[in-house]
Design an enzyme around this catalytic site. Structure first.
Site, PDB file in Angstrom:
ATOM      1  N   ARG A  92       0.877  -1.227   0.066  1.00 12.11           N
ATOM      2  CA  ARG A  92       0.015  -0.195   0.119  1.00 12.11           C
ATOM      3  C   ARG A  92       0.952   1.145   0.054  1.00 12.11           C
ATOM      4  O   ARG A  92       2.085   1.363   0.388  1.00 12.11           O
ATOM      5  CB  ARG A  92      -0.875  -0.236   1.152  1.00 12.11           C
ATOM      6  CG  ARG A  92      -2.073  -1.126   1.076  1.00 12.11           C
ATOM      7  CD  ARG A  92      -2.899  -0.809   2.539  1.00 12.11           C
ATOM      8  NE  ARG A  92      -3.730   0.193   2.493  1.00 12.11           N
ATOM      9  CZ  ARG A  92      -3.683   1.302   3.225  1.00 12.11           C
ATOM     10  NH1 ARG A  92      -2.585   1.249   4.045  1.00 12.11           N
ATOM     11  NH2 ARG A  92      -4.472   2.561   3.377  1.00 12.11           N
ATOM     12  N   LYS A 147       4.698  -8.252  11.286  1.00 14.51           N
ATOM     13  CA  LYS A 147       3.903  -8.455  10.058  1.00 14.51           C
ATOM     14  C   LYS A 147       4.193  -9.466   9.472  1.00 14.51           C
ATOM     15  O   LYS A 147       5.365  -9.949   9.115  1.00 14.51           O
ATOM     16  CB  LYS A 147       4.192  -7.159   9.165  1.00 14.51           C
ATOM     17  CG  LYS A 147       3.525  -7.158   7.906  1.00 14.51           C
ATOM     18  CD  LYS A 147       3.442  -5.714   7.062  1.00 14.51           C
ATOM     19  CE  LYS A 147       2.462  -5.868   5.925  1.00 14.51           C
ATOM     20  NZ  LYS A 147       2.551  -4.418   5.226  1.00 14.51           N
ATOM     21  N   ARG A 160      -0.868   2.844  13.187  1.00 16.94           N
ATOM     22  CA  ARG A 160      -0.023   2.024  14.142  1.00 16.94           C
ATOM     23  C   ARG A 160      -0.068   2.389  15.577  1.00 16.94           C
ATOM     24  O   ARG A 160      -0.782   3.520  15.677  1.00 16.94           O
ATOM     25  CB  ARG A 160       1.440   2.569  13.426  1.00 16.94           C
ATOM     26  CG  ARG A 160       1.689   4.011  13.768  1.00 16.94           C
ATOM     27  CD  ARG A 160       3.140   4.440  13.350  1.00 16.94           C
ATOM     28  NE  ARG A 160       3.548   5.896  13.291  1.00 16.94           N
ATOM     29  CZ  ARG A 160       4.053   6.506  14.618  1.00 16.94           C
ATOM     30  NH1 ARG A 160       4.071   5.742  15.642  1.00 16.94           N
ATOM     31  NH2 ARG A 160       3.977   7.717  14.469  1.00 16.94           N
TER      32      ARG A 160
END
Length: 333
Positions: free
Chosen positions: A126, A191, A330
């Site tokens: 993204r 992640k 975040r």
């Protein structure tokens, strides 16, 4: 010539995929080329980051072997319904981006097209970020799907895809998984996978969406030096949890199955049928977060998502809705 070289390289990889030693003479006979030509092909393996080992008197091997993806094996693992929904399935050796390949098919109106690649040279996440894509180590998969009725039918789709991916890995035994709005899959807040949606066509009529999934399967440390956030791969997570590390075909086929069945009914069900399942996996629910765009940011408490998949952000007792687009989130440490 380029296609011939690519075919030769693919044959070489098939021979070395077992992780055993093979002499230069054996490889030359297998490929029907000279020792010098074999060496030229072997050098290409180093260029794509594969761990080639050479021992005098024994030959060459790929340390740990390699599970190359096969269209036939993937098709065999899919149910009859999923095979019917998948109109075409390409497994590429090297491509710029599986999303770019799928976008070309989407622009032609093809729905149900699946593209996988062993390596991407221009993989994207993204907001234009680079997706690190070493050869044969991870999973790079894109799906094109057509929708009638416009882009409003796609609300919350990236979140539903995250749920499908999360549930696929959970079915393989992984437990400590979470979802980060709008489209990251985490393991212990690192992640593990990312999702990228792109659209072409008429936003108010017939349109095609391309769903790209990048999943870290066995990321080499050397390839990950440019990653600017905490990350993990599936092999590391499985070892840490004491569950069996699944193969690439097992993960890819299971994900394709879940995705095409999700997409088949999404225009009827929408995100509402996925919302509760997403919130059960919400990694940052009731925590302070920072939501940013390219030019501004604001902090608040993440209070889940609404029926469209928008983040419900509480700021000084007031609620505001944050829609995906170019926003990122975040946690505030």
């Amino acid at each position: 010539m380029a296609n011939r070289d690519e075919h030769t390289l693919h044959q070489l990889l098939q021979r070395l995929a077992d992780g055993e030693y093979h002499s230069g003479d054996e490889l030359g006979d297998w490929l029907g080329i000279s020792r010098a030509a074999v060496w030229k092909q072997l050098r290409k393996l180093g260029e794509v980051g594969l761990p080639l080992e050479s021992v005098r008197g024994r030959g060459y091997r790929l340390t740990g072997g390699l599970e190359l993806l096969s269209e036939r094996r993937l098709r065999e693992a899919l149910s009859l319904e999923a095979n019917r929904l998948v109109t075409a399935l390409d497994v590429l050796s090297v491509t710029d981006s599986t999303n770019a390949r799928a976008m070309l098919r989407a622009a032609e109106g093809q729905s149900g097209y699946i593209c996988l690649a062993e390596q991407q040279t221009a993989g994207r996440g993204r907001r234009g970020r680079t997706w690190v894509s070493p050869f044969g180590q991870n999973l790079y998969l894109s799906v094109s799907w057509g929708f009638d009725g416009g882009a409003t039918q796609l609300e919350g789709l990236s979140l539903a895809v995250g749920v499908a991916l999360c549930e696929q890995l959970a079915a393989l035994g992984l437990k400590d998984l979470g979802l980060k709005w709008p489209n990251d899959l985490l393991w212990r807040e690192q992640k593990l996978a990312g999702i990228l949606l792109e659209m072409t066509g008429d936003p108010a009529g017939h349109c095609c969406v391309v769903i790209g999934v990048g999943l870290n399967m066995a990321m080499p440390e050397s390839a990950a030096l440019s990653i600017e956030q905490p990350w993990v791969d599936l092999a590391t997570a499985c070892v840490a949890e004491g569950c069996e590390v699944p193969g690439r075909h097992q993960v890819a086929a299971g994900l394709i199955e879940r995705l095409v069945l999700l997409l088949k009914d999404y225009h009827h069900e929408g995100f509402s049928s996925w919302r509760q399942r997403w919130e059960c996996r919400d990694a940052f629910r009731n925590r302070e977060v920072l939501v940013s765009s390219g030019t501004s940011s604001r902090s608040g408490i993440a209070r889940g998502v609404d029926e469209s998949g928008a983040l419900r952000l509480e700021v000084e007792g007031e609620y505001t809705l944050c829609h995906g687009g170019e926003l990122s989130m975040r946690p505030v440490k």
